[in-house]
Design an enzyme around this catalytic site. Structure first.
Site, short mmCIF file in Angstrom:
data_model
loop_
_atom_site.label_atom_id
_atom_site.label_comp_id
_atom_site.label_asym_id
_atom_site.label_seq_id
_atom_site.Cartn_x
_atom_site.Cartn_y
_atom_site.Cartn_z
N ILE A 175 -13.83 7.20 5.28
CA ILE A 175 -14.65 7.45 6.47
C ILE A 175 -15.37 6.17 6.90
CG2 ILE A 175 -16.66 8.73 7.32
CD1 ILE A 175 -15.79 11.04 5.40
N ASN A 223 -23.32 5.49 4.06
CA ASN A 223 -22.11 6.31 3.94
C ASN A 223 -21.55 6.39 2.52
OD1 ASN A 223 -19.38 7.41 5.08
ND2 ASN A 223 -18.81 5.55 3.97
N SER A 254 -22.78 16.00 4.32
CA SER A 254 -21.57 16.80 4.09
C SER A 254 -21.85 18.26 4.43
CB SER A 254 -21.16 16.71 2.61
OG SER A 254 -20.13 17.63 2.33
N TYR A 285 -23.09 17.27 -6.56
CA TYR A 285 -22.70 16.70 -5.26
C TYR A 285 -23.37 17.48 -4.13
CZ TYR A 285 -19.74 15.16 -1.38
OH TYR A 285 -19.28 14.65 -0.17
N LYS A 315 -26.21 16.13 -1.40
CA LYS A 315 -26.00 16.08 0.05
C LYS A 315 -27.05 16.91 0.80
CE LYS A 315 -22.49 13.29 0.19
NZ LYS A 315 -22.57 11.98 0.86
N THR A 332 -9.30 11.68 2.76
CA THR A 332 -9.57 10.36 2.16
C THR A 332 -9.27 10.43 0.67
OG1 THR A 332 -11.85 10.86 1.52
CG2 THR A 332 -11.52 10.03 3.76
P1 NAI Z 1 -14.02 7.35 -0.33
O1 NAI Z 1 -14.02 7.61 -1.79
O2 NAI Z 1 -12.80 6.85 0.32
O3 NAI Z 1 -15.22 6.39 0.08
C1 NAI Z 1 -16.42 6.33 -0.62
C2 NAI Z 1 -16.97 4.94 -0.44
O4 NAI Z 1 -18.21 4.83 -1.13
C3 NAI Z 1 -16.03 3.88 -1.03
O5 NAI Z 1 -15.93 2.81 -0.13
C4 NAI Z 1 -16.75 3.47 -2.30
O6 NAI Z 1 -16.48 2.14 -2.71
C5 NAI Z 1 -18.21 3.62 -1.88
N1 NAI Z 1 -19.09 3.70 -3.04
C6 NAI Z 1 -19.03 4.55 -4.08
N2 NAI Z 1 -19.97 4.24 -4.98
C7 NAI Z 1 -20.66 3.17 -4.49
C8 NAI Z 1 -21.75 2.40 -4.94
N3 NAI Z 1 -22.35 2.63 -6.12
N4 NAI Z 1 -22.18 1.38 -4.17
C9 NAI Z 1 -21.60 1.11 -2.99
N5 NAI Z 1 -20.56 1.80 -2.50
C10 NAI Z 1 -20.10 2.82 -3.25
O7 NAI Z 1 -14.44 8.74 0.28
P2 NAI Z 1 -14.90 9.16 1.76
O8 NAI Z 1 -14.38 10.50 1.93
O9 NAI Z 1 -14.60 8.13 2.75
O10 NAI Z 1 -16.49 9.26 1.55
C11 NAI Z 1 -17.44 8.64 2.41
C12 NAI Z 1 -18.66 9.52 2.49
O11 NAI Z 1 -18.30 10.75 3.13
C13 NAI Z 1 -19.24 9.91 1.14
O12 NAI Z 1 -20.65 9.88 1.21
C14 NAI Z 1 -18.76 11.35 0.96
O13 NAI Z 1 -19.59 12.07 0.11
C15 NAI Z 1 -18.79 11.83 2.39
N6 NAI Z 1 -17.99 13.01 2.68
C16 NAI Z 1 -16.63 13.01 2.46
C17 NAI Z 1 -15.90 14.15 2.76
C18 NAI Z 1 -14.42 14.24 2.54
O14 NAI Z 1 -13.88 15.35 2.65
N7 NAI Z 1 -13.72 13.15 2.27
C19 NAI Z 1 -16.55 15.34 3.33
C20 NAI Z 1 -17.97 15.21 3.54
C21 NAI Z 1 -18.64 14.08 3.22
#
Ligand code: NAI
Length: 274
Positions: free
Chosen positions: A33, A110, A167, A182, A186, A216
């Site tokens: 995202i 994010n 979320s 989680y 959120k 993702t």
């Molecule tokens: P993703 O796993 O592709 O991205 C997560 C990002 O957060 C990655 O770039 C990762 O390196 C970064 N990250 C994780 N731990 C970190 C840390 N300690 N310091 C800095 N960066 C860190 O997953 P996605 O889906 O793109 O997730 C992005 C956001 O969207 C998250 O907050 C997730 O909870 C939220 N989200 C995702 C949904 C989904 O269905 N994929 C639905 C609702 C919310």
């Protein structure tokens, strides 16, 4: 207390979405995202800092350079672990200085992680890991942004904008996965955003985006058969591509949403409705 006024509300509507001349920063900005949000902000004209942890510095720099080439704006990658308050403060200040000539306009908190454990089984460490990234990390990011925005406004500069990726898990209980930590993290992010939006009205707008199921890496860990369960519960009947969210972030980041603060924009194909 006055919310930032729209510069020119009567101008044709597409101009309300322009981010030309603005500087933005996205945590977790090199994939999923966050990557699409960064691309959207750049497409709308903002210079963008993309923050990463697990991507290699070479890959992060090449992602930044690809967005920059396709949009014509400056995009730079910065390594930053959001669980370190000190690292977050330093990185936001550095990005403001290097990309925005001292000014920062938009910060998207994010970065997030997910894990699946039954409530009875969590170890303190497993629970803490989730809270450290999803809630504490989001708070450190917003706080560092808020400090920059307040200083900016006191010096006669522009007001700022914080957008959290929360979320639908803040609102409902996902099944069949067990992920109380989680979901609780959120829900806390949504309330955090509401609180900060009131406290910071003089110098920043603060809003949340709450996505449903987005295609993702975060979802790839789940067994395929779970998707059938989810699809039976989502009126939209499909996953959302991450790029389908970028318009919402540009809307919140721009003057198109100038009177909006403390809101939680749910984008879920109707998942939270039945
Ligand atoms: P993703 O796993 O592709 O991205 C997560 C990002 O957060 C990655 O770039 C990762 O390196 C970064 N990250 C994780 N731990 C970190 C840390 N300690 N310091 C800095 N960066 C860190 O997953 P996605 O889906 O793109 O997730 C992005 C956001 O969207 C998250 O907050 C997730 O909870 C939220 N989200 C995702 C949904 C989904 O269905 N994929 C639905 C609702 C919310």
């Amino acid at each position: 207390m006055v919310l930032a006024a729209h510069q020119n509300p009567s101008a044709p509507v597409l101009s309300h979405f322009s981010l030309a001349g603005k500087t933005a920063l996205v945590t977790g900005g090199t994939r999923g995202i966050g990557l699409e949000v960064a691309r959207g902000l750049a497409e709308a004209g903002a210079k963008v800092a993309i923050l990463y942890t697990s991507t290699s510095p070479k890959d992060a720099a090449s992602t930044a350079s690809a967005i920059s080439s396709s949009t014509g704006v400056a995009v730079k990658a910065y390594r930053c672990n959001v669980t370190s308050q000190e690292e977050v403060e330093t990185t936001l200040s550095l990005a403001a200085k290097e990309l925005g000539e001292g000014t920062l306009d938009i910060v998207v908190a994010n970065a997030g992680i997910a894990s699946q454990y039954a409530g009875l089984d969590y170890t303190p460490g497993q629970f803490k890991d989730i809270v450290d990234v999803n809630l504490n990390g989001a708070f450190y990011t917003a706080q560092a942004a808020g400090r920059i925005f307040e200083k900016q406004v006191k010096g006669g500069g522009r007001k700022g904008n914080v957008i959290f990726t929360a979320s639908v898990s803040a609102i409902l209980v996902n099944v069949p996965q067990k992920q109380a930590a989680y979901n609780a993290s959120k829900a806390a992010v949504v309330q955090l955003a509401r609180c900060l939006s009131v406290e910071w009205v003089d110098f920043a707008r603060v809003n949340c985006v709450s996505p449903g199921f987005i295609a993702t890496d975060m979802l790839d860990v789940h067994p395929e058969e779970w998707r059938k369960v989810w699809f039976s519960m989502i009126p939209g009947g499909r996953l959302c591509e991450p790029a389908e969210l970028k318009g919402a972030y540009v809307f919140l980041a721009s003057e198109a949403s100038s009177y909006m603060t403390g809101a939680n924009l749910v984008i879920d194909g109707g998942y939270t409705l039945p």
